[in-house]
Design a protein around this motif. Structure first.
Motif, PDB file in Angstrom:
ATOM      1  N   LYS A 203      33.943 -16.759 -13.899  1.00 50.99           N
ATOM      2  CA  LYS A 203      33.150 -17.047 -12.821  1.00 50.99           C
ATOM      3  C   LYS A 203      33.255 -15.633 -11.790  1.00 50.99           C
ATOM      4  N   SER A 204      34.468 -15.084 -11.904  1.00 51.07           N
ATOM      5  CA  SER A 204      34.765 -14.003 -10.999  1.00 51.07           C
ATOM      6  C   SER A 204      34.267 -12.506 -11.724  1.00 51.07           C
ATOM      7  N   LYS A 205      33.833 -12.466 -12.786  1.00 55.19           N
ATOM      8  CA  LYS A 205      32.933 -11.649 -13.548  1.00 55.19           C
ATOM      9  C   LYS A 205      33.637 -10.165 -13.597  1.00 55.19           C
ATOM     10  N   GLY A 206      34.995 -10.390 -13.729  1.00 54.11           N
ATOM     11  CA  GLY A 206      35.862  -8.988 -13.773  1.00 54.11           C
ATOM     12  C   GLY A 206      36.404  -8.379 -12.379  1.00 54.11           C
ATOM     13  N   GLY A 207      36.231  -9.322 -11.463  1.00 55.91           N
ATOM     14  CA  GLY A 207      36.921  -8.904 -10.149  1.00 55.91           C
ATOM     15  C   GLY A 207      38.076  -9.848  -9.609  1.00 55.91           C
ATOM     16  N   MET A 208      39.184  -8.964  -9.886  1.00 57.14           N
ATOM     17  CA  MET A 208      40.698  -9.602  -9.570  1.00 57.14           C
ATOM     18  C   MET A 208      40.602 -10.373  -8.059  1.00 57.14           C
ATOM     19  N   ASP A 210      38.159 -11.476  -6.436  1.00 61.19           N
ATOM     20  CA  ASP A 210      37.267 -12.708  -6.230  1.00 61.19           C
ATOM     21  C   ASP A 210      37.870 -14.069  -7.212  1.00 61.19           C
ATOM     22  N   ALA A 211      38.713 -13.595  -8.172  1.00 63.21           N
ATOM     23  CA  ALA A 211      39.446 -14.516  -9.007  1.00 63.21           C
ATOM     24  C   ALA A 211      40.535 -15.177  -8.221  1.00 63.21           C
ATOM     25  N   LEU A 212      40.943 -14.254  -7.287  1.00 67.28           N
ATOM     26  CA  LEU A 212      42.226 -14.986  -6.413  1.00 67.28           C
ATOM     27  C   LEU A 212      41.506 -15.563  -5.396  1.00 67.28           C
ATOM     28  N   SER A 213      40.253 -15.313  -4.842  1.00 68.13           N
ATOM     29  CA  SER A 213      39.844 -16.240  -3.689  1.00 68.13           C
ATOM     30  C   SER A 213      39.452 -17.530  -4.259  1.00 68.13           C
ATOM     31  N   LEU A 214      39.014 -17.602  -5.660  1.00 69.03           N
ATOM     32  CA  LEU A 214      38.395 -18.803  -6.251  1.00 69.03           C
ATOM     33  C   LEU A 214      39.579 -19.748  -6.611  1.00 69.03           C
ATOM     34  N   LEU A 215      40.785 -19.044  -6.960  1.00 69.12           N
ATOM     35  CA  LEU A 215      41.957 -20.013  -7.351  1.00 69.12           C
ATOM     36  C   LEU A 215      42.585 -20.474  -5.961  1.00 69.12           C
ATOM     37  N   GLU A 216      42.425 -19.743  -4.802  1.00 69.03           N
ATOM     38  CA  GLU A 216      43.057 -20.217  -3.707  1.00 69.03           C
ATOM     39  C   GLU A 216      41.959 -21.564  -2.881  1.00 69.03           C
ATOM     40  N   GLN A 217      40.647 -21.284  -3.301  1.00 67.80           N
ATOM     41  CA  GLN A 217      39.646 -22.434  -2.756  1.00 67.80           C
ATOM     42  C   GLN A 217      40.030 -23.508  -3.595  1.00 67.80           C
ATOM     43  N   ILE A 218      40.104 -23.614  -4.856  1.00 66.15           N
ATOM     44  CA  ILE A 218      40.143 -24.795  -5.582  1.00 66.15           C
ATOM     45  C   ILE A 218      41.614 -25.073  -5.549  1.00 66.15           C
ATOM     46  N   ALA A 219      42.672 -24.398  -5.257  1.00 62.71           N
ATOM     47  CA  ALA A 219      43.898 -25.157  -5.184  1.00 62.71           C
ATOM     48  C   ALA A 219      43.823 -25.826  -3.607  1.00 62.71           C
ATOM     49  N   THR A 220      43.261 -25.342  -2.906  1.00 64.29           N
ATOM     50  CA  THR A 220      43.174 -26.058  -1.319  1.00 64.29           C
ATOM     51  C   THR A 220      42.397 -27.282  -1.609  1.00 64.29           C
ATOM     52  N   PHE A 221      41.272 -27.267  -2.364  1.00 64.27           N
ATOM     53  CA  PHE A 221      40.528 -28.249  -2.710  1.00 64.27           C
ATOM     54  C   PHE A 221      41.166 -29.594  -3.179  1.00 64.27           C
ATOM     55  N   SER A 222      41.995 -29.276  -4.043  1.00 63.90           N
ATOM     56  CA  SER A 222      42.712 -30.330  -4.847  1.00 63.90           C
ATOM     57  C   SER A 222      44.062 -30.459  -4.582  1.00 63.90           C
ATOM     58  N   GLU A 223      44.682 -29.942  -3.449  1.00 61.25           N
ATOM     59  CA  GLU A 223      46.030 -30.072  -3.364  1.00 61.25           C
ATOM     60  C   GLU A 223      46.701 -29.342  -4.382  1.00 61.25           C
ATOM     61  N   ASP A 224      46.617 -28.192  -4.622  1.00 63.18           N
ATOM     62  CA  ASP A 224      47.612 -27.488  -5.557  1.00 63.18           C
ATOM     63  C   ASP A 224      47.622 -27.869  -7.170  1.00 63.18           C
ATOM     64  N   GLU A 225      46.272 -28.515  -7.404  1.00 64.16           N
ATOM     65  CA  GLU A 225      46.127 -29.037  -8.947  1.00 64.16           C
ATOM     66  C   GLU A 225      44.905 -28.081  -9.329  1.00 64.16           C
ATOM     67  N   VAL A 226      45.235 -27.133  -9.976  1.00 61.04           N
ATOM     68  CA  VAL A 226      43.983 -26.463 -10.628  1.00 61.04           C
ATOM     69  C   VAL A 226      43.729 -26.799 -12.095  1.00 61.04           C
ATOM     70  N   THR A 227      42.796 -27.666 -12.260  1.00 59.97           N
ATOM     71  CA  THR A 227      42.638 -28.389 -13.461  1.00 59.97           C
ATOM     72  C   THR A 227      41.393 -28.124 -13.774  1.00 59.97           C
ATOM     73  N   GLU A 228      40.746 -28.111 -14.968  1.00 58.53           N
ATOM     74  CA  GLU A 228      39.588 -28.103 -15.402  1.00 58.53           C
ATOM     75  C   GLU A 228      38.395 -28.962 -14.751  1.00 58.53           C
ATOM     76  N   GLN A 229      38.540 -30.045 -14.442  1.00 59.21           N
ATOM     77  CA  GLN A 229      37.950 -30.825 -13.898  1.00 59.21           C
ATOM     78  C   GLN A 229      37.774 -30.399 -12.283  1.00 59.21           C
TER      79      GLN A 229
END
Length: 247
Positions: A203-208, A210-229
């Protein structure tokens, strides 16, 4: 503090996926070949301004193993408040008045070795601003170094390009992004699976960044569980099995 800021590279060895620029800058130091005008160009979020700051620390840090990242010079550059390192974002400071203000500050000799000007999104400058800048790019003070950063080098005047030492930044390879995400997840104590990290990397298309921003969003959304779902839900991506059914 956000993940992109917390894990922003502080030395060249921390930079992910930009082997050519990193190697060239290291060689420049070891061979004592310092240019006065650099052009860093490539996709967004691939480390251009981070490396510009690291390069500034390498040039001005007084340690034998510069940058030490511990001295007052290194810390002030990292924090963006060093008086010898001037940063301007041309996305919102693009007029001739903005450039003149920056250029007025390089008339004073630096307290460190070099006065360094970092111009981000430099392709956004107006024609008048370019004209004002050109004279100093042609004949910069011996203590002054310009680092021009851009995602659109084709928009930079030819008269400027001819005076630059160019560094091309590339999109970070997916495997390198995943490796970095794994490291950060381990450091942060996130629960994660490899499929989720691969989704983020794609999803980040080679931008580090953006990848960290997406990781942070998912971790916040899911209470630190970065799973496929969780990644699928947050990124609004159709998983491969569902896609196969739909077609």
């Amino acid at each position: 503090i956000s993940l992109p800021l917390k894990y922003r590279p502080q030395i060249l060895d921390d930079v992910v996926g930009q082997e050519a620029p990193v190697s060239m800058l290291k060689n420049s130091v070891s061979m004592n070949r310092i240019n006065h005008v650099y052009l860093f160009h490539g996709p967004a979020g691939t480390g251009k301004t981070s490396i510009a700051r690291i390069w500034s620390k390498m040039l001005n840090c007084k340690s034998e193993n510069a940058p030490c990242c511990e001295c007052a010079i290194c810390k002030s550059i990292a924090n963006g408040n060093n008086m010898d390192v001037l940063e301007m974002n041309a996305a919102n400071q693009r007029k001739i008045e903005d450039i003149r203000e920056v250029l007025s500050k390089i008339r004073f000799k630096p307290m460190s070795k070099y006065k360094i000007v970092i111009l981000d999104e430099v392709h956004m400058l107006t024609t008048e601003a370019w004209n004002a800048l050109l004279k100093d790019l042609e004949e910069p003070p011996e203590y002054c170094i310009f680092i021009l950063c851009t995602t659109n080098p084709e928009k930079i005047p030819v008269t400027v390009l001819s005076r630059c030492f160019e560094f091309q930044f590339n999109s970070v390879k997916l495997s390198d992004v995943v490796d970095r995400l794994e490291y950060i997840c381990d450091e942060e104590g996130f629960i994660y699976d490899n499929k989720a990290l691969n989704l983020i990397a794609k999803k980040s298309k080679g931008g580090m960044r953006d990848a960290l921003s997406l990781l942070e969003q998912i971790a916040t959304f899911s209470e630190d569980e970065v799973t496929e779902q969780n990644a699928l839900e947050m990124l609004d991506i159709i998983d491969e099995d569902t896609f196969d059914i739909l077609i």
